[in-house]
Design a protein around this motif. Structure first.
Motif, short mmCIF file in Angstrom:
data_model
loop_
_atom_site.label_atom_id
_atom_site.label_comp_id
_atom_site.label_asym_id
_atom_site.label_seq_id
_atom_site.Cartn_x
_atom_site.Cartn_y
_atom_site.Cartn_z
N ASP A 121 0.84 -1.20 0.00
CA ASP A 121 0.00 0.00 0.00
C ASP A 121 0.87 1.25 0.00
O ASP A 121 1.49 1.58 1.03
CB ASP A 121 -0.90 -0.04 1.24
CG ASP A 121 -1.81 1.18 1.31
OD1 ASP A 121 -1.77 2.02 0.37
OD2 ASP A 121 -2.55 1.29 2.30
N PRO A 122 0.94 1.96 -1.14
CA PRO A 122 1.78 3.17 -1.18
C PRO A 122 1.38 4.19 -0.13
O PRO A 122 2.22 4.96 0.37
CB PRO A 122 1.57 3.73 -2.59
CG PRO A 122 0.68 2.80 -3.31
CD PRO A 122 0.27 1.69 -2.40
N ARG A 155 6.67 8.65 -1.50
CA ARG A 155 5.47 7.93 -1.94
C ARG A 155 5.24 8.15 -3.44
O ARG A 155 4.95 7.20 -4.19
CB ARG A 155 4.25 8.41 -1.16
CG ARG A 155 3.00 7.58 -1.42
CD ARG A 155 1.73 8.30 -0.93
NE ARG A 155 1.86 8.72 0.46
CZ ARG A 155 1.15 9.72 1.01
NH1 ARG A 155 0.25 10.39 0.27
NH2 ARG A 155 1.32 10.04 2.27
N ASP A 187 7.68 6.12 -5.44
CA ASP A 187 7.48 4.67 -5.36
C ASP A 187 6.15 4.20 -5.97
O ASP A 187 5.92 3.00 -6.08
CB ASP A 187 7.51 4.21 -3.89
CG ASP A 187 8.93 4.06 -3.34
OD1 ASP A 187 9.88 4.07 -4.15
OD2 ASP A 187 9.06 3.95 -2.11
N THR A 188 5.27 5.13 -6.33
CA THR A 188 3.93 4.73 -6.74
C THR A 188 3.82 4.08 -8.12
O THR A 188 3.07 3.12 -8.27
CB THR A 188 2.97 5.94 -6.63
OG1 THR A 188 2.86 6.29 -5.25
CG2 THR A 188 1.60 5.62 -7.18
N TYR A 217 7.57 0.03 -0.74
CA TYR A 217 7.26 1.47 -0.71
C TYR A 217 8.08 2.23 0.33
O TYR A 217 7.60 3.18 0.95
CB TYR A 217 5.75 1.71 -0.54
CG TYR A 217 4.97 1.14 -1.70
CD1 TYR A 217 4.84 1.86 -2.89
CD2 TYR A 217 4.41 -0.13 -1.63
CE1 TYR A 217 4.17 1.31 -3.97
CE2 TYR A 217 3.73 -0.69 -2.71
CZ TYR A 217 3.61 0.04 -3.87
OH TYR A 217 2.97 -0.49 -4.95
#
Ligand SMILES: [Zn+2]
Length: 414
Positions: free
Chosen positions: A139-140, A149, A152-153, A189
């Protein structure tokens, strides 16, 4: 000892000493061990800086732009160290359809559901004591740092993958080599600082030291950074598939060049920094490194090359005793979930880690594993120093195994 015997010793001793000086001076002093000087070229600041450099690409998930940029950066660094003969392995990666139910294997194995209840963990390790569940963060939004974030998304896209290696060519046996490796991809993440920025940085630091123009080795050393470890060792498997049959072939004939020297051993480095002990009964963890932290060298007892791998592990343990400054090394027989596995039936293969993979990491001893907290700022100097000690261990062992020397290149005729 009886008093009379002690007295006799005192009485006799001056006579013996008096007789000694007549003899010529005994054997000359041993020349200084050149490996001590090589190991001293590693240091905490440089190791940390390399880990930090890798974290600029976030979690480096395979099949993303951040992963490809990390690979370009690693290759540029290797070249800048003097390891200029970089090569890339290319392969196609199509993710398998999502599994249903718990459990799993590959880079994410041994957690969840029935697997978590079993006393025998991944790799055949016996699991004891307090056990915390292990999971992968997918879960980002769990990454609180908005900039990280956003980095890494973007998701992984199926297709072509690349990974890189460079080689220190041996002066007398260029046709044989040890492979020193880590994996540069990550998940969760965060910044994959420990898993496996710590192992990737170790390999890069060794490439830097061995590539110095005043260092020669009899045998070759290949520094390899695998991709797709986290999806099931796909990058290391691709290397074995593509290159196993090329071992020891001189190409072109008579050139003295061996594009794939014969494999003498494979040493993987994966998660090198965090050894805070077992989770407490309430599930909490010590916030600081255990003073008695160690480097865990593992081989796989069921592998075809288990005996030879165990001997290789011992050589690494002795190199640790001789060359590592702070932390000792211990050996375990349950190597698992790591890129040395595709090699373990072909050549002696071992892995170095912060903890044993099956019994300890598999029991939740590293709460940052595959989590958004696997970022550079999570780790203290005592954590980074364990990674440095693993680097000292591998550098010392590999320098011994390949006959490393320092000084001007030999011109022959000695
Ligand atoms: Zn890893």
């Amino acid at each position: 000892m009886r008093p009379q015997a002690l007295l006799a010793l005192f009485l006799c001793a001056p006579l013996n000493w008096a007789q000694q000086p007549a003899q010529p001076a005994a054997k000359p002093k041993d020349p200084p061990d050149p490996i001590i000087g090589l190991v001293a070229r590693l240091n905490l600041a440089a190791y940390k800086a390399t880990v930090k450099g890798l974290t600029q690409f976030g979690d480096r998930r395979q099949g993303t732009e951040r992963n490809r940029q990390a690979l370009d950066w690693i290759e540029a660094q290797l070249k800048s160290y003097g390891c200029t003969n970089t090569e890339r392995i290319k392969y196609d990666f199509q993710p398998p359809p999502p599994r249903t139910g718990a459990g799993g294997r590959g880079g994410a194995g041994g957690r969840g559901g029935a697997a978590a209840q079993s006393e025998i963990g991944p790799g055949g390790a016996r699991r004891r004591g307090v056990r915390e569940p292990e999971s992968v963060n997918n879960d980002p939004m769990k990454q609180p740092d908005e900039k990280l974030r956003a980095l890494d998304t973007p998701p992984s896209v199926a297709g072509e993958r690349e990974e890189v290696y460079c080689t220190k060519v041996g002066t007398t046996h260029p046709e044989e080599m040890y492979i020193v490796a880590g994996h540069f991809d990550g998940i969760g993440y965060g910044e994959a600082a420990n898993d496996d920025g710590s192992g990737t940085a170790l390999v890069m630091e060794l490439a830097r030291v061995f590539s110095s123009p005043d260092v020669q080795t009899d045998r070759s050393i290949r520094f390899a950074l695998w991709n797709n470890e986290e999806t099931g060792l796909n990058g290391a498997k691709a290397y074995v598939t593509q290159r196993q049959a090329l071992q020891g072939i001189e190409e072109p004939k008579g050139s003295g060049k061996y594009p794939e020297p014969k494999w003498l051993g494979m040493i993987q480095h994966d998660m090198m920094m965090f050894d805070h002990g077992m989770p407490r009964k309430d599930g909490s963890m010590s916030p600081v490194q255990r003073p008695e932290a160690d480097v865990n060298i593992e081989y796989q007892i069921t592998a075809k090359m288990a005996e030879e791998a165990m001997q290789l592990a011992r050589k690494f343990q002795f190199a640790n005793e001789k060359y590592a400054t702070d932390y000792p090394a211990n050996i375990g027989p349950h190597m698992t979930n790591t890129d040395s596995a595709p090699f373990q039936d072909i050549v002696p293969a071992i892995s170095l880690r912060e903890l044993e993979r099956g019994a300890q990491i598999g029991n939740g001893w590293d709460p940052h594993h595959h989590q958004p907290t696997d970022v550079f700022t999570t780790f203290s100097d005592d954590d980074f120093r364990l990674g440095l000690n693993a680097a000292q261990t591998t550098l010392g062992a590999i320098a011994q195994l390949t006959g490393a020397k320092t000084g001007a290149p030999a011109t022959g005729g000695n």
